[in-house]
Design a protein around this motif. Structure first.
Motif: not given
Length: 153
Positions: A14-19, A22-24, A49-50
């Motif tokens: 979930p950490l990588l998915t949320n990053i 959030a980047k998009y 998401y942040i």
């Protein structure tokens, strides 16, 4: 496999998915062409998401500290209370996740179809859109108590 590695893996996904999401959303917010498309909703999801990235980083640090301090944390009484809290409210959590995921899919769909936003990270938008659709299907199966995972084992 040790429990701490399972928890580490379960926290990293979930950490990588949320990053990634959030980047998009950050790229969309920074674009001058997309200022008209649901700006309040995009801002809300971006802030969420942040915040979730911060919470996941803190929980990841907490997992490392807990396993460094306690050798058998899975039998600790507070761990059992927390597990019971999540298990007793699992349907409520799943419905909340479904509604929130549907909102994200709607936003990404609107942004992908908007003429000004179409050119901003199209592959990221498609990945998030299809990931969201897959998450919605899994959420519906979980809410309806359909054991889909037995077909993968």
């Amino acid at each position: 496999m040790k429990l701490q590695y399972i928890l580490l893996f379960a926290t990293l996904i979930p950490l990588l998915t949320n990053i990634y999401i959030a980047k998009y959303l950050h790229d969309i917010r920074e674009s001058g062409k997309c200022k008209d498309t649901d700006s309040e909703l995009v801002t809300f999801y971006y802030d969420f998401y942040i915040l979730s990235v911060v919470i996941l980083v803190v929980s990841l640090i907490g997992v490392f500290i807990a396993f460094a301090k306690y050798t058998n944390i899975s039998n600790h009484k507070n761990t059992m209370k927390l597990t019971d809290l999540f298990m007793s409210n699992s349907k409520l959590i799943e419905v909340f996740g479904f509604v929130f995921g549907a909102g994200l899919v709607k936003i990404v769909y609107d942004l992908k179809s908007d003429a000004g936003c179409k050119g901003i990270d199209p592959s990221m938008a498609s990945n998030i859109y299809y990931y969201g659709i897959f998450g919605l299907v899994v959420s519906v199966l979980n809410i309806m108590n359909i054991d889909y995972y037995k077909y993968f084992v």
